[in-house]
Design a protein around this motif. Structure first.
Motif, PDB file in Angstrom:
ATOM      1  N   SER A 131      21.300 -38.220  47.278  1.00 31.16           N
ATOM      2  CA  SER A 131      21.247 -39.028  46.076  1.00 31.16           C
ATOM      3  C   SER A 131      21.386 -40.518  46.390  1.00 31.16           C
ATOM      4  CB  SER A 131      22.357 -38.565  45.138  1.00 31.16           C
ATOM      5  OG  SER A 131      22.538 -39.453  44.092  1.00 31.16           O
ATOM      6  N   ARG A 132      22.332 -40.824  47.257  1.00 35.85           N
ATOM      7  CA  ARG A 132      22.545 -42.230  47.622  1.00 35.85           C
ATOM      8  C   ARG A 132      21.339 -42.756  48.395  1.00 35.85           C
ATOM      9  NH1 ARG A 132      24.911 -46.545  45.884  1.00 35.85           N
ATOM     10  NH2 ARG A 132      26.963 -45.599  45.631  1.00 35.85           N
ATOM     11  N   ARG A 134      18.262 -41.916  47.957  1.00 36.28           N
ATOM     12  CA  ARG A 134      17.237 -42.215  46.962  1.00 36.28           C
ATOM     13  C   ARG A 134      17.502 -43.568  46.304  1.00 36.28           C
ATOM     14  NH1 ARG A 134      17.628 -41.838  42.068  1.00 36.28           N
ATOM     15  NH2 ARG A 134      19.321 -40.321  42.002  1.00 36.28           N
ATOM     16  N   GLN A 135      18.746 -43.778  45.908  1.00 39.67           N
ATOM     17  CA  GLN A 135      19.100 -45.051  45.283  1.00 39.67           C
ATOM     18  C   GLN A 135      18.727 -46.231  46.162  1.00 39.67           C
ATOM     19  OE1 GLN A 135      23.127 -45.558  44.155  1.00 39.67           O
ATOM     20  NE2 GLN A 135      22.973 -44.333  42.282  1.00 39.67           N
TER      21      GLN A 135
END
Lengths: 276, 276
Positions: A131-132, A134-135
DNA sequence: CAGCTATTCACTCACTTAATCACAATACTT
DNA sequence: AAGTATTGTGATTAAGTGAGTGAATAGCTG
């Protein structure tokens, strides 16, 4: 034989989806035989017969089983799609409720500082790290340098994200640890520069007894960095991914990584400069 | 004040989504204050300070929290969307795995009979009843007679399903227990015949001490029937929906309902004939 | 170094769930 | 019709999990 594992997996998944052991076992037994009495279920599921009734009652209230009140009672499982959709929508609904409940929280006044630069955060677990990642990719405006240390993390979704970044004029550079992986990635992203990292320590730790393995390494706009690795800490043998994440051009971690990456890139583009 | 309830709701939802009490409370506290130490979290969440660490570690492995390993450690919650998506996809993934695991089960040879006619099945819980209602509506080819006994069950989705059925040349007739409900439904489904049921016992039980309330009553193609009611059995005060479901033109339940419905319809269209 | 705080660890208690048993109710058999 | 087997319900015990608490360790501050 293959089906035994299938069955066990279904039971485990059902439990993860909130069912108790007896409920999960009873449902699977019913799903296999379409309909049956408590005795039948008990025999194909090794749930004590006297406890089947309780389990079924819960399943019924969740909409997974129907009951015929004859004597003996006969139970029937709803169709697989029916069951899965019921369970799934239950959680999707909860997640939506959660979203609005969380959004409606009033923030406490304190501690609400903006994101400081020069901090290092640690994250753990594939979920959070992905997730990080992707950010960071989505937030980049200039340059993305990504080193993929293990083929398991180069997912289709990651490829999409990188593709999208490049279409927004972000310079995407991808490093790998071996030629096989390089070929795979180059194949998926033809327009991206993919190289084999010149940094030996990425693939093999210089230390003995070091069973960690670099998983990913991402430098975004030369001011944010994410590094993660697999460690085999767990007793259960499963690998766990751990990572760190830092932001800020003057962040120590970022600075050193920037240097390292530059070295790695140089050694590829211009082998003479390796000593820089 | 309103927010207290919001917070409690968020905690409850998080627990339903698989978090423990301490984990849920810690996360909500963090989400409110963006970042904080174990002490901060403990104060705004009444989680014992010494247990905040355990909780955070779990949250971190689930990708909901990041940690800064300073002293004291500082924790930060990921964004709300981030968190909700993470949790939701976890369950969606599980549901998908479950679908394939269940599909791969080998059926036991026994008990695999086709659906017999003249059986009565009982179901319980809003979920299952709604689901079975949908099945019946979708499967109808000729006629649907639905009596809505409570406004809570006339959802948008139900309206859509009925609309769709009518567009497939199914004759849809809807009964209600009072004019208000009739107006609401007629409004949502202009092309459907909506009447106020002439059957008094639908709205008020003729028996004393009968706190059940008819919830829905559906007759599909005059050969399948579903009846459900609310009962306030539970100690916790919450109402529970229970229902029965039968199929087959010669099914006793179906037959009697067919008669009753005919009577109810007649008494509306032709009040003289009530004695029929 | 002393005194403080932060962190981890070990342990108790309460509660939930798994497992077994005893018994009542129902059907089946002879 | 009586006896036997089967079915369903409830009570009881045992095992496991999580909440709650305090002691021990590590690290910081002055």
């Amino acid at each position: 034989m293959e089906d035994v594992s299938n069955q066990d997996q279904a039971i485990e998944l059902l439990q993860q989806l909130g069912l108790k052991e007896y409920e999960a076992k009873s449902f699977v037994a019913l799903a296999r035989r379409q309909r049956g009495t408590a005795k039948d279920i008990s025999e194909t599921s090794d749930v004590p017969r006297t406890r089947v009734y309780d389990a079924i009652r819960i399943l019924e209230s969740k909409g997974l089983v129907e009951t015929q009140h004859s004597n003996p009672q006969i139970f029937r499982a709803v169709s697989i799609d029916e069951a899965v959709n019921t369970l799934q929508s239950e959680y999707v609904d909860r997640a939506e409720s959660l979203r609005s409940a969380l959004s409606g929280l009033d923030p406490t006044d304190e501690g609400d500082s903006t994101e400081a630069t020069h901090e290092v955060w640690s994250i753990s677990g594939d979920q959070g790290i992905t997730s990080r990642t992707r950010q960071l990719i989505e937030g980049a405006t200039e340059e993305l340098i990504l080193v993929v240390g293990h083929n398991s993390i180069f997912t289709d979704r990651l490829a999409e994200q990188l593709q999208s970044a490049q279409e927004h004029d972000v310079n995407v550079i991808i490093g790998t640890i071996d030629e096989d992986l390089q070929a795979t990635i180059q194949d998926a992203l033809p327009s991206v520069e993919v190289f084999v990292s010149g940094l030996d320590w990425l693939s093999r730790s210089p230390l003995p007894d070091d069973d960690t393995e670099i998983s990913r390494l991402l430098l975004a706009d030369r001011e944010a960095i994410l590094v993660s690795s697999f460690t085999e800490t767990r007793a259960d043998g499963r690998e766990h991914e751990q990572g760190v994440f830092g932001r800020g051009f003057d962040n120590g971690l970022v600075a050193i990584t920037r240097r390292l990456m530059a070295t790695g890139l140089l050694s590829v583009n211009d082998p003479e400069a390796e000593e820089a």
